[in-house]
Design an enzyme around this catalytic site. Structure first.
Site, mmCIF file in Angstrom:
data_model
loop_
_atom_site.group_PDB
_atom_site.id
_atom_site.type_symbol
_atom_site.label_atom_id
_atom_site.label_comp_id
_atom_site.label_asym_id
_atom_site.label_seq_id
_atom_site.Cartn_x
_atom_site.Cartn_y
_atom_site.Cartn_z
ATOM 1 C CE LYS A 12 -4.204 -1.312 2.125
ATOM 2 N NZ LYS A 12 -5.016 -0.889 3.611
ATOM 3 C CD GLU A 41 -2.054 0.454 23.208
ATOM 4 O OE1 GLU A 41 -2.267 0.588 24.429
ATOM 5 O OE2 GLU A 41 -1.384 0.193 22.108
ATOM 6 C CG ASP A 74 -10.569 -1.306 5.780
ATOM 7 O OD1 ASP A 74 -10.158 -1.968 6.196
ATOM 8 O OD2 ASP A 74 -11.727 -1.927 6.687
ATOM 9 C CB SER A 75 -9.245 -1.252 0.174
ATOM 10 O OG SER A 75 -7.774 -1.430 0.825
ATOM 11 C CG PHE A 162 -0.674 -5.591 -1.738
ATOM 12 C CD1 PHE A 162 -1.854 -5.309 -0.765
ATOM 13 C CD2 PHE A 162 -0.014 -4.636 -2.532
ATOM 14 C CE1 PHE A 162 -2.423 -4.234 -0.538
ATOM 15 C CE2 PHE A 162 -1.097 -3.512 -2.834
ATOM 16 C CZ PHE A 162 -1.688 -3.111 -1.260
ATOM 17 N N GLY A 163 -1.890 -8.661 -1.500
ATOM 18 C CA GLY A 163 -3.330 -9.083 -1.196
ATOM 19 C C GLY A 163 -3.587 -10.338 -1.915
ATOM 20 C CE LYS A 185 -3.319 -3.542 -7.803
ATOM 21 N NZ LYS A 185 -2.736 -4.384 -6.563
ATOM 22 N NE ARG A 191 -4.971 0.513 -1.223
ATOM 23 C CZ ARG A 191 -4.872 -0.679 -1.132
ATOM 24 N NH1 ARG A 191 -3.992 -1.278 -2.533
ATOM 25 N NH2 ARG A 191 -5.984 -2.157 -0.206
#
Length: 205
Positions: A12, A41, A74-75, A162-163, A185, A191
């Protein structure tokens, strides 16, 4: 303006660096550059049921922590045959939470293929979704969304991205996100769409 990119995901970071490079007047810095160590946290921030809420939670946290504007996203991948799963649980979809990075990606991809075993090609439709949020220390907030439609293959293709990228196939391109050149991409991805919308807002567009 200094903008803190609030992610530990190296893939990312690379994408966000590319996508934000053209925004004038913004100095993009990563958490590693600032020497910000990961905490328990921080790891517990993504507990919400929407991408928007999770992105805002991360951006708010790092804006308070650094005193700078913070960008978080967040994806995830939403698979129709799985009623939208893994969705916001994409990063930790596999039942065994392995180490982050390649091992986690591999475990998630295996689990997705297992869940889709026997599902025919026509029913393997999916979309990548991204919520990108910027939060300023003075409380201002900005959220933009992006989505990209595709199909989940039966086996991974390509070593890029990635992912879930090697499984996410774009019929119009004839390639997965794992096979597409990075620049292409960025043009098509969830994103890329979300971050370009953020960049336009930051630039006053």
């Amino acid at each position: 303006m200094r903008l803190v990119v609030a992610t530990r995901n190296a893939g990312k970071v690379r994408e966000l660096d590319r996508l934000l490079a053209a925004v004038p007047g913004i100095d993009v810095v990563g958490l590693a550059e600032l020497g910000i160590a990961e905490t328990a946290e921080e790891d517990a921030l993504e507990v919400f049921d929407t991408f928007e809420e999770n992105a805002l939670a991360k951006a708010r946290w790092f804006a308070r922590l650094t005193g700078d504007a913070a960008l978080a996203d967040d994806s995830g991948i939403c698979v129709d045959a799985l009623d939208g799963a893994p969705g916001v649980r994409s990063r930790r979809f596999a039942p065994v939470d392995e180490a982050r990075g390649d091992r986690q990606d591999e475990a998630n991809n295996r689990h997705l293929l297992e869940r889709l075993a026997g599902v025919p090609d026509a029913a393997r439709t999916a979309r990548y979704v991204c919520a990108a949020a910027v939060v300023w220390p003075d409380g201002r907030e900005l959220v933009r969304m992006g989505a990209c439609e595709g199909v989940v293959l039966h086996a991974a293709r390509g070593a890029g991205g990635f992912g879930y990228d090697p499984l996410f196939y774009l019929p119009d391109e004839g390639m997965t996100f794992g096979e597409l050149p990075a620049a292409r991409k960025d043009e098509l991805s969830h994103r890329g769409i979300a971050i370009r919308a953020v960049a336009s807002a930051l630039a006053g567009g």
